[in-house]
Design an enzyme around this catalytic site. Structure first.
Site, PDB file in Angstrom:
ATOM      1  N   TYR A 146       0.816  -1.221   0.000  1.00 44.45           N
ATOM      2  CA  TYR A 146       0.000   0.000   0.000  1.00 44.45           C
ATOM      3  C   TYR A 146       0.848   1.269   0.000  1.00 44.45           C
ATOM      4  CZ  TYR A 146      -3.754  -3.248   1.305  1.00 44.45           C
ATOM      5  OH  TYR A 146      -4.642  -4.290   1.340  1.00 44.45           O
ATOM      6  N   LYS A 195       4.187 -15.323   2.506  1.00 41.34           N
ATOM      7  CA  LYS A 195       4.070 -16.090   1.257  1.00 41.34           C
ATOM      8  C   LYS A 195       5.504 -16.393   0.821  1.00 41.34           C
ATOM      9  CE  LYS A 195       1.544 -17.778  -2.126  1.00 41.34           C
ATOM     10  NZ  LYS A 195       0.676 -18.963  -1.952  1.00 41.34           N
ATOM     11  N   ASP A 227      -2.239 -18.311   2.216  1.00 42.66           N
ATOM     12  CA  ASP A 227      -3.421 -19.009   1.680  1.00 42.66           C
ATOM     13  C   ASP A 227      -3.906 -20.055   2.684  1.00 42.66           C
ATOM     14  OD1 ASP A 227      -0.904 -19.990   1.086  1.00 42.66           O
ATOM     15  OD2 ASP A 227      -1.480 -20.948  -0.780  1.00 42.66           O
ATOM     16  N   ASP A 251      -4.666  -6.851   6.263  1.00 42.97           N
ATOM     17  CA  ASP A 251      -5.911  -6.175   5.899  1.00 42.97           C
ATOM     18  C   ASP A 251      -6.992  -7.218   5.630  1.00 42.97           C
ATOM     19  OD1 ASP A 251      -7.735  -4.336   5.043  1.00 42.97           O
ATOM     20  OD2 ASP A 251      -6.689  -3.793   3.195  1.00 42.97           O
ATOM     21  N   ASP A 255     -10.118  -8.725   8.495  1.00 45.32           N
ATOM     22  CA  ASP A 255     -11.555  -8.654   8.179  1.00 45.32           C
ATOM     23  C   ASP A 255     -12.187 -10.039   8.230  1.00 45.32           C
ATOM     24  OD1 ASP A 255     -11.556  -5.966   7.941  1.00 45.32           O
ATOM     25  OD2 ASP A 255     -12.381  -5.908   5.907  1.00 45.32           O
TER      26      ASP A 255
END
Ligand code: NAD
Length: 367
Positions: A146, A195, A227, A251, A255
């Site tokens: 970001y 990852k 994942d 992020d 959620d």
């Protein structure tokens, strides 16, 4: 002990829920011999109305002069409020982004805790939920994808967009330390999510996390690919204590984790910098649809105040007392509208209360 708390009541339900959190802080302070001095700080829509800007220098100075900041929420009805006719950098949310940046709040902590009393709100099956779950996601908030360099240009006749995911070892080390410190106050297990089978940034992430883990021999450290983590959150959420991860993975996973708890009105959060300073706020927004009706759930803000006691003030006993009082209040059947069971699920002894009564009930159950 005495602490200076900057208070951003903000917009919508913000002032209502912050009032209850202060009520609970003062009540727990009386029991544990702690005094809180509050200074109101303007931010968001109310600041636009009074000063023309969502965050002033004076407000930033007020936050800096505090030991920690307790916030309600900011923003209005994005379709109807005049604040949203303003340019993006003058809208209410710009104030929050600017404050996070000014205070260098790089560590975002979001607990996802399912109270056994609210199991019905959880979308997962009973055998997966077990006795409920209690995890906290520690997300890096100021680096990664970001904040990396990005551009869109034409290459070989095709419009091509590029985002870059950059982390340096210091950025990783400071968030990893935060996560291990948090774990020390909990069940002493960190699951670092990356990852590393694909990304260089994740391989560096894993290497630095392992170095930091050596400084915390009392905390278990494990690594999980993102994942797999997304799957495990809905397959066996009870396995997690502290999840440590970078900005974008955090992020998404925070959620996901918060959704499996059921109600947005229950979810606290904290954003911390390298000192003990933090900004504590509920995960939800200003809920303009219910503002002023006295029905908002104050528990997320009350639990955010408990996080402030634990992470900024090291007042773990007082923090635990608030958390236990919330659990006891739920146990006794008190619910705000958002966590009331559906009619068909209503059981005897469950009673709907408003914002202020919920705050009073929590205060009465503090020990
Ligand atoms: P929201 O979280 O305000 O509301 C979504 C739904 O959840 C609504 O039905 C609301 O009534 C309910 N809800 C939220 N908090 C609740 C509580 N404590 N008790 C009971 N019900 C609650 O999200 P939104 O409607 O998308 O956003 C409204 C405004 O809030 C927007 O201006 C948005 O930008 C802002 N916002 C601010 C923050 C923040 O201050 N950090 C975070 C998210 C959204």
């Amino acid at each position: 002990m005495e602490y200076k708390i900057g208070v951003i009541s903000g917009d919508g339900i913000g002032p209502e829920i912050v009032t209850e959190a202060k009520k609970v802080l003062d009540a727990v302070g009386e029991i544990y011999g702690i005094s809180f001095h509050y200074t109101e700080i303007l931010m968001g829509g109310i600041s636009i109305d009074k000063t023309g800007r969502p965050l002033t220098e004076e407000a930033v100075a007020g936050a800096r002069a505090s030991d920690a900041v307790l916030m309600g929420s900011i923003g209005g009805n994005t379709a109807a409020s005049p604040w949203y006719q303003l340019p993006p950098d003058l809208r209410p949310e710009a104030g929050l982004l600017a404050l996070r940046k000014a205070l260098n709040l790089f560590a975002n902590l979001r607990p996802a805790l399912l109270y056994p009393q609210l199991k019905a709100a959880c979308p997962l099956r009973d055998e997966i939920i077990g006795d409920g779950f209690d995890m906290i996601i520690v997300r890096e908030l100021t680096g990664g994808l970001y904040f990396g360099e990005r551009k869109t240009r034409e290459m070989n006749g095709l419009i091509t967009a590029t985002d870059t995911l950059t982390y340096n070892e210091e950025e990783i080390r400071r968030i990893a330390k935060r996560a291990f410190d948090v774990a020390r106050k909990r069940r002493k297990k960190v699951t670092s999510v990356d990852k590393a089978n694909v990304l260089d940034s994740s391989r560096l992430w894993r290497k630095i996390v392992e170095e930091v883990a050596e400084e915390y021999p009392d905390v278990i450290c494990q690594h999980m690919l993102v994942d797999n983590a997304a799957m495990q959150l809905v397959k066996d959420p009870g396995q997690f204590d502290v999840i440590l991860t970078e900005n974008m993975f955090g992020d998404i996973l925070s959620d996901e984790a918060s959704m499996v708890t059921g109600s947005i009105g229950m979810l606290a959060s904290a954003s911390l910098n390298e000192t003990k300073f933090g900004l504590y706020e509920p995960s939800g927004g200003s809920a303009p649809d219910i503002a002023g009706k006295g029905i908002a759930n104050p528990i997320a803000t009350v639990l955010s105040a408990a996080m402030m006691l634990r992470f900024s003030f090291d007042q773990d006993l007082a923090a635990g007392a608030i958390e236990a009082a919330v659990a006891r209040t739920l146990e006794e059947g008190y619910r705000t509208a958002d966590i009331m069971p559906k009619l068909s699920e209503k059981t005897r002894g469950i009673r709907q209360v408003g914002t202020s009564e919920m705050g009073d009930r929590i205060c009465q159950r503090l020990v």
